[in-house]
Motif scaffolding. Sequence first.
Motif, mmCIF file in Angstrom:
data_model
loop_
_atom_site.group_PDB
_atom_site.id
_atom_site.type_symbol
_atom_site.label_atom_id
_atom_site.label_comp_id
_atom_site.label_asym_id
_atom_site.label_seq_id
_atom_site.Cartn_x
_atom_site.Cartn_y
_atom_site.Cartn_z
ATOM 1 N N ASN A 16 -19.085 2.414 6.841
ATOM 2 C CA ASN A 16 -19.816 1.912 6.885
ATOM 3 C C ASN A 16 -19.919 0.286 7.635
ATOM 4 O OD1 ASN A 16 -18.576 -0.489 5.866
ATOM 5 N ND2 ASN A 16 -19.893 -0.884 3.585
ATOM 6 N N ASN A 17 -18.508 0.713 8.504
ATOM 7 C CA ASN A 17 -18.692 -0.065 9.572
ATOM 8 C C ASN A 17 -17.395 0.706 10.659
ATOM 9 O OD1 ASN A 17 -20.599 -2.712 9.722
ATOM 10 N ND2 ASN A 17 -19.160 -3.062 8.336
ATOM 11 N N PRO A 18 -17.341 -0.041 11.745
ATOM 12 C CA PRO A 18 -15.738 0.244 12.663
ATOM 13 C C PRO A 18 -14.798 0.283 11.810
ATOM 14 C CG PRO A 18 -17.736 -0.643 14.162
ATOM 15 C CD PRO A 18 -18.157 -1.125 12.586
ATOM 16 N N ILE A 19 -14.102 0.835 11.831
ATOM 17 C CA ILE A 19 -12.395 0.985 11.105
ATOM 18 C C ILE A 19 -11.695 0.915 11.860
ATOM 19 C CG2 ILE A 19 -12.472 3.324 10.225
ATOM 20 C CD1 ILE A 19 -11.917 2.210 7.471
ATOM 21 N N GLN A 20 -10.400 0.276 11.923
ATOM 22 C CA GLN A 20 -8.801 0.330 12.206
ATOM 23 C C GLN A 20 -8.507 2.046 11.817
ATOM 24 O OE1 GLN A 20 -6.181 -2.471 10.896
ATOM 25 N NE2 GLN A 20 -8.058 -3.680 12.329
ATOM 26 N N ASP A 21 -7.788 1.997 12.568
ATOM 27 C CA ASP A 21 -7.376 3.758 12.850
ATOM 28 C C ASP A 21 -6.395 3.453 11.675
ATOM 29 O OD1 ASP A 21 -8.521 4.644 15.359
ATOM 30 O OD2 ASP A 21 -7.010 3.994 16.824
ATOM 31 N N SER A 22 -5.256 2.441 11.951
ATOM 32 C CA SER A 22 -4.525 2.553 10.822
ATOM 33 C C SER A 22 -5.442 2.616 9.349
ATOM 34 C CB SER A 22 -3.488 2.006 10.854
ATOM 35 O OG SER A 22 -4.610 0.465 10.824
ATOM 36 N N ALA A 23 -6.571 2.256 8.874
ATOM 37 C CA ALA A 23 -7.240 2.321 7.875
ATOM 38 C C ALA A 23 -7.722 3.702 7.672
ATOM 39 C CB ALA A 23 -8.092 1.396 7.572
ATOM 40 N N ALA A 24 -8.328 4.182 8.412
ATOM 41 C CA ALA A 24 -8.817 5.711 8.309
ATOM 42 C C ALA A 24 -8.136 6.630 8.320
ATOM 43 C CB ALA A 24 -9.407 5.439 9.505
ATOM 44 N N ALA A 74 -7.608 8.576 5.337
ATOM 45 C CA ALA A 74 -8.121 10.250 4.657
ATOM 46 C C ALA A 74 -6.678 11.355 4.331
ATOM 47 C CB ALA A 74 -7.353 10.854 6.237
ATOM 48 N N LYS A 75 -5.801 10.530 3.741
ATOM 49 C CA LYS A 75 -4.109 10.755 3.537
ATOM 50 C C LYS A 75 -5.037 10.327 2.357
ATOM 51 C CE LYS A 75 -0.754 8.609 6.151
ATOM 52 N NZ LYS A 75 0.386 8.317 6.224
ATOM 53 N N GLY A 76 -5.303 9.275 1.804
ATOM 54 C CA GLY A 76 -5.246 9.599 -0.087
ATOM 55 C C GLY A 76 -6.339 10.006 -0.304
ATOM 56 N N PHE A 77 -7.484 10.501 0.220
ATOM 57 C CA PHE A 77 -8.391 11.280 0.115
ATOM 58 C C PHE A 77 -8.540 12.461 0.343
ATOM 59 C CE2 PHE A 77 -12.818 13.600 1.059
ATOM 60 C CZ PHE A 77 -12.988 13.252 0.300
ATOM 61 N N TYR A 78 -7.235 13.469 1.312
ATOM 62 C CA TYR A 78 -7.390 14.684 0.755
ATOM 63 C C TYR A 78 -5.960 15.357 -0.114
ATOM 64 C CZ TYR A 78 -10.131 15.329 4.465
ATOM 65 O OH TYR A 78 -11.404 16.154 5.529
ATOM 66 N N ASP A 79 -5.142 13.644 -0.697
ATOM 67 C CA ASP A 79 -4.102 14.007 -1.977
ATOM 68 C C ASP A 79 -5.425 14.339 -2.833
ATOM 69 O OD1 ASP A 79 -1.925 13.705 0.239
ATOM 70 O OD2 ASP A 79 -1.889 12.061 -0.632
ATOM 71 N N GLY A 80 -6.660 13.220 -3.147
ATOM 72 C CA GLY A 80 -6.653 13.357 -3.620
ATOM 73 C C GLY A 80 -8.057 14.437 -4.388
ATOM 74 N N MET A 127 -9.689 5.155 -1.531
ATOM 75 C CA MET A 127 -9.922 3.420 -1.243
ATOM 76 C C MET A 127 -8.032 2.793 -1.656
ATOM 77 S SD MET A 127 -12.233 2.956 -0.751
ATOM 78 C CE MET A 127 -12.541 1.506 -0.998
ATOM 79 N N VAL A 128 -7.262 2.918 -2.648
ATOM 80 C CA VAL A 128 -5.638 2.502 -3.374
ATOM 81 C C VAL A 128 -4.933 2.786 -2.220
ATOM 82 C CG1 VAL A 128 -4.261 3.880 -4.602
ATOM 83 C CG2 VAL A 128 -6.290 3.655 -5.894
ATOM 84 N N ALA A 129 -5.475 4.284 -1.737
ATOM 85 C CA ALA A 129 -4.005 4.559 -0.241
ATOM 86 C C ALA A 129 -4.657 2.953 0.896
ATOM 87 C CB ALA A 129 -4.421 5.593 0.286
ATOM 88 N N ILE A 130 -5.325 2.823 1.478
ATOM 89 C CA ILE A 130 -6.059 1.657 1.823
ATOM 90 C C ILE A 130 -5.471 -0.220 0.921
ATOM 91 C CG2 ILE A 130 -7.196 0.000 2.917
ATOM 92 C CD1 ILE A 130 -9.589 2.413 3.488
ATOM 93 N N GLU A 131 -5.377 0.036 -0.224
ATOM 94 C CA GLU A 131 -4.785 -1.197 -0.609
ATOM 95 C C GLU A 131 -3.720 -1.044 -1.085
ATOM 96 O OE1 GLU A 131 -7.053 -0.666 -4.518
ATOM 97 O OE2 GLU A 131 -8.732 -1.245 -3.776
ATOM 98 N N SER A 166 -6.922 -4.708 4.959
ATOM 99 C CA SER A 166 -7.968 -5.519 4.593
ATOM 100 C C SER A 166 -9.256 -5.093 4.791
ATOM 101 C CB SER A 166 -8.288 -7.117 5.752
ATOM 102 O OG SER A 166 -8.031 -6.836 7.263
ATOM 103 N N GLN A 167 -9.101 -3.539 5.245
ATOM 104 C CA GLN A 167 -10.530 -3.027 5.209
ATOM 105 C C GLN A 167 -10.681 -2.262 3.799
ATOM 106 O OE1 GLN A 167 -10.182 -1.497 8.790
ATOM 107 N NE2 GLN A 167 -10.321 -3.006 10.279
ATOM 108 N N GLY A 168 -10.086 -2.423 2.926
ATOM 109 C CA GLY A 168 -10.636 -1.642 1.788
ATOM 110 C C GLY A 168 -12.425 -1.634 1.120
#
Length: 59
Positions: free
Chosen positions: A2-10, A14-20, A40-44, A49-51
């Motif tokens: 919903n907003n720009p996101i830092q590369d590290s958070a993206a 993505a890692k968590g999403f595809y694992d899921g 979301m868990v992977a970001i946390e 801070s971009q969760g």
Amino acid sequence: MNNPIQDSAAIEFAKGFYDGLGYKISHNQDVFQRAFDEGMVAIEMENLSQGAIPVLKKR
């Protein structure tokens, strides 16, 4: 997102999403909701801070 996101958070999302997507799920569980939750868990877990930026839109 919903907003720009830092590369590290993206990347972590993505890692968590595809694992899921690869997890075995029960019949009534939404595959994409589970993958989104894992992203979301992977970001946390990385203490980023971009969760609040990723959003899952449903119909």
